[in-house]
Design a protein around this motif. Structure first.
Motif, PDB file in Angstrom:
ATOM      1  N   PHE A  95      -1.013   1.503  -6.052  1.00 12.56           N
ATOM      2  CA  PHE A  95       0.288   2.111  -6.475  1.00 12.56           C
ATOM      3  C   PHE A  95       1.418   1.856  -5.422  1.00 12.56           C
ATOM      4  O   PHE A  95       2.549   1.870  -5.659  1.00 12.56           O
ATOM      5  CB  PHE A  95       0.226   3.331  -6.981  1.00 12.56           C
ATOM      6  CG  PHE A  95      -0.854   3.229  -8.359  1.00 12.56           C
ATOM      7  CD1 PHE A  95       0.010   3.112  -9.423  1.00 12.56           C
ATOM      8  CD2 PHE A  95      -2.004   3.351  -8.545  1.00 12.56           C
ATOM      9  CE1 PHE A  95      -0.624   3.160 -10.704  1.00 12.56           C
ATOM     10  CE2 PHE A  95      -2.764   3.321  -9.772  1.00 12.56           C
ATOM     11  CZ  PHE A  95      -1.869   3.187 -10.769  1.00 12.56           C
ATOM     12  N   VAL A  96       1.178   2.049  -4.175  1.00 13.96           N
ATOM     13  CA  VAL A  96       2.088   1.782  -3.064  1.00 13.96           C
ATOM     14  C   VAL A  96       2.712   0.296  -2.998  1.00 13.96           C
ATOM     15  O   VAL A  96       3.773   0.142  -3.010  1.00 13.96           O
ATOM     16  CB  VAL A  96       1.653   2.186  -1.750  1.00 13.96           C
ATOM     17  CG1 VAL A  96       2.530   1.943  -0.673  1.00 13.96           C
ATOM     18  CG2 VAL A  96       1.446   3.759  -1.822  1.00 13.96           C
ATOM     19  N   VAL A  97       1.559  -0.675  -2.859  1.00 14.05           N
ATOM     20  CA  VAL A  97       1.888  -1.956  -2.629  1.00 14.05           C
ATOM     21  C   VAL A  97       2.652  -2.501  -3.698  1.00 14.05           C
ATOM     22  O   VAL A  97       3.524  -3.283  -3.676  1.00 14.05           O
ATOM     23  CB  VAL A  97       0.460  -2.622  -2.502  1.00 14.05           C
ATOM     24  CG1 VAL A  97       0.768  -4.292  -2.488  1.00 14.05           C
ATOM     25  CG2 VAL A  97      -0.188  -2.272  -1.282  1.00 14.05           C
ATOM     26  N   PHE A  98       2.335  -1.995  -5.138  1.00 12.21           N
ATOM     27  CA  PHE A  98       3.104  -2.713  -6.280  1.00 12.21           C
ATOM     28  C   PHE A  98       4.424  -1.823  -6.783  1.00 12.21           C
ATOM     29  O   PHE A  98       4.628  -2.137  -7.798  1.00 12.21           O
ATOM     30  CB  PHE A  98       1.997  -3.237  -7.339  1.00 12.21           C
ATOM     31  CG  PHE A  98       1.028  -4.232  -6.920  1.00 12.21           C
ATOM     32  CD1 PHE A  98       1.488  -5.496  -6.856  1.00 12.21           C
ATOM     33  CD2 PHE A  98      -0.196  -3.874  -6.548  1.00 12.21           C
ATOM     34  CE1 PHE A  98       0.551  -6.749  -6.426  1.00 12.21           C
ATOM     35  CE2 PHE A  98      -1.072  -4.710  -5.949  1.00 12.21           C
ATOM     36  CZ  PHE A  98      -0.598  -6.267  -6.042  1.00 12.21           C
ATOM     37  N   VAL A 148      -3.375   0.914 -16.008  1.00 10.72           N
ATOM     38  CA  VAL A 148      -1.982   0.457 -15.286  1.00 10.72           C
ATOM     39  C   VAL A 148      -2.400  -0.720 -14.952  1.00 10.72           C
ATOM     40  O   VAL A 148      -3.166  -1.282 -13.948  1.00 10.72           O
ATOM     41  CB  VAL A 148      -1.541   1.279 -14.371  1.00 10.72           C
ATOM     42  CG1 VAL A 148      -0.147   0.672 -13.830  1.00 10.72           C
ATOM     43  CG2 VAL A 148      -1.168   2.791 -14.642  1.00 10.72           C
ATOM     44  N   GLU A 149      -1.771  -1.935 -15.631  1.00 10.49           N
ATOM     45  CA  GLU A 149      -2.107  -3.358 -15.109  1.00 10.49           C
ATOM     46  C   GLU A 149      -0.730  -3.909 -14.885  1.00 10.49           C
ATOM     47  O   GLU A 149       0.403  -3.618 -15.295  1.00 10.49           O
ATOM     48  CB  GLU A 149      -2.658  -3.905 -16.100  1.00 10.49           C
ATOM     49  CG  GLU A 149      -4.095  -3.495 -16.525  1.00 10.49           C
ATOM     50  CD  GLU A 149      -4.743  -4.502 -17.344  1.00 10.49           C
ATOM     51  OE1 GLU A 149      -4.328  -5.459 -17.966  1.00 10.49           O
ATOM     52  OE2 GLU A 149      -6.012  -4.374 -17.505  1.00 10.49           O
ATOM     53  N   LEU A 150      -0.714  -4.952 -13.756  1.00  8.22           N
ATOM     54  CA  LEU A 150       0.466  -5.753 -13.657  1.00  8.22           C
ATOM     55  C   LEU A 150       1.054  -6.553 -14.885  1.00  8.22           C
ATOM     56  O   LEU A 150      -0.146  -6.937 -15.624  1.00  8.22           O
ATOM     57  CB  LEU A 150       0.329  -6.981 -12.403  1.00  8.22           C
ATOM     58  CG  LEU A 150      -0.008  -6.274 -11.317  1.00  8.22           C
ATOM     59  CD1 LEU A 150      -0.418  -7.323  -9.998  1.00  8.22           C
ATOM     60  CD2 LEU A 150       1.361  -5.314 -10.583  1.00  8.22           C
ATOM     61  N   SER A 151       2.316  -6.621 -15.030  1.00 10.81           N
ATOM     62  CA  SER A 151       2.568  -7.432 -16.256  1.00 10.81           C
ATOM     63  C   SER A 151       3.521  -8.598 -15.935  1.00 10.81           C
ATOM     64  O   SER A 151       4.368  -8.690 -14.832  1.00 10.81           O
ATOM     65  CB  SER A 151       3.651  -6.229 -17.015  1.00 10.81           C
ATOM     66  OG  SER A 151       4.002  -6.983 -18.171  1.00 10.81           O
ATOM     67  N   ASP A 152       3.352  -9.723 -16.817  1.00 15.55           N
ATOM     68  CA  ASP A 152       4.104 -10.686 -16.623  1.00 15.55           C
ATOM     69  C   ASP A 152       5.669 -10.634 -17.402  1.00 15.55           C
ATOM     70  O   ASP A 152       6.309 -11.562 -17.309  1.00 15.55           O
ATOM     71  CB  ASP A 152       3.472 -11.935 -16.899  1.00 15.55           C
ATOM     72  CG  ASP A 152       3.031 -11.870 -18.256  1.00 15.55           C
ATOM     73  OD1 ASP A 152       3.378 -10.901 -19.182  1.00 15.55           O
ATOM     74  OD2 ASP A 152       2.306 -12.949 -18.760  1.00 15.55           O
ATOM     75  N   GLN A 153       5.812  -9.479 -18.163  1.00 20.56           N
ATOM     76  CA  GLN A 153       7.234  -9.232 -18.772  1.00 20.56           C
ATOM     77  C   GLN A 153       8.311  -9.175 -17.639  1.00 20.56           C
ATOM     78  O   GLN A 153       7.955  -8.777 -16.233  1.00 20.56           O
ATOM     79  CB  GLN A 153       7.137  -7.771 -19.287  1.00 20.56           C
ATOM     80  CG  GLN A 153       6.234  -7.770 -20.156  1.00 20.56           C
ATOM     81  CD  GLN A 153       6.435  -8.234 -21.679  1.00 20.56           C
ATOM     82  OE1 GLN A 153       7.520  -8.262 -21.928  1.00 20.56           O
ATOM     83  NE2 GLN A 153       5.405  -8.660 -22.519  1.00 20.56           N
TER      84      GLN A 153
END
Length: 156
Positions: A95-98, A148-153
């Motif tokens: 959560f810090v890195v992203f 919680v996932e990274l999104s390509d939006q």
């Protein structure tokens, strides 16, 4: 299915990784290859990125440890690598890195009428996952957050 040697391998390699400032993320033994491949994924505990130097140090240290045991008696290939980026954010470090990246949050039940939220990650604390949508801060109760996932939006 996990190879039966993996728990013993993890028992051997975890302390080696710890000494080098690394943690073992995954270990897999591919016996369907000739020679078989033992792959160990490690992550740096000290840096945001796990570098080639980290993998090289771990590989050399592991070779020495594994050679002194008879755990894998036949020839095999040892691969040490970084796990790469997972789409799912799970650890405090993730959560810090992203922070600032676009994420998709799935909730167990609707909050303000929605179970799915997309926005830029602001932070996660004990109470909430906070997103920014068009500059507006949205606080999602942490007890409702499933993933919680990274999104390509792209941000709107």
């Amino acid at each position: 299915m996990v190879h039966p040697l993996i728990p013993q391998v993890l028992e051997l390699v975890a302390p080696v990784a710890q000494e080098l400032g690394l943690e073992v993320v995954e270990a897999v033994f591919h016996t369907n290859q000739s020679p078989p491949v033992l792959r160990i994924d490690v992550r740096s505990l000290e840096n945001e990125d796990t570098g080639l130097d980290d993998c090289e140090k771990m590989s050399q240290a592991l070779e020495a440890v594994l050679d002194t045991t008879d755990l894998i008696p036949d020839a095999y290939v040892l691969e040490v690598s970084s796990p790469g980026v997972s789409a799912a954010l799970e650890t405090d470090r993730d959560f810090v890195v992203f922070k600032g990246f676009m994420v998709e949050v799935a909730l167990a039940e609707a909050h303000r009428g929605k179970k799915q939220w997309i926005g830029q990650l602001v932070r996660r604390d004990d109470e909430a996952v906070v997103l920014s949508q068009k500059g507006k801060s949205i606080s999602l109760p942490r007890n409702l957050v499933q993933t919680v996932e990274l999104s390509d939006q792209s941000p709107d």
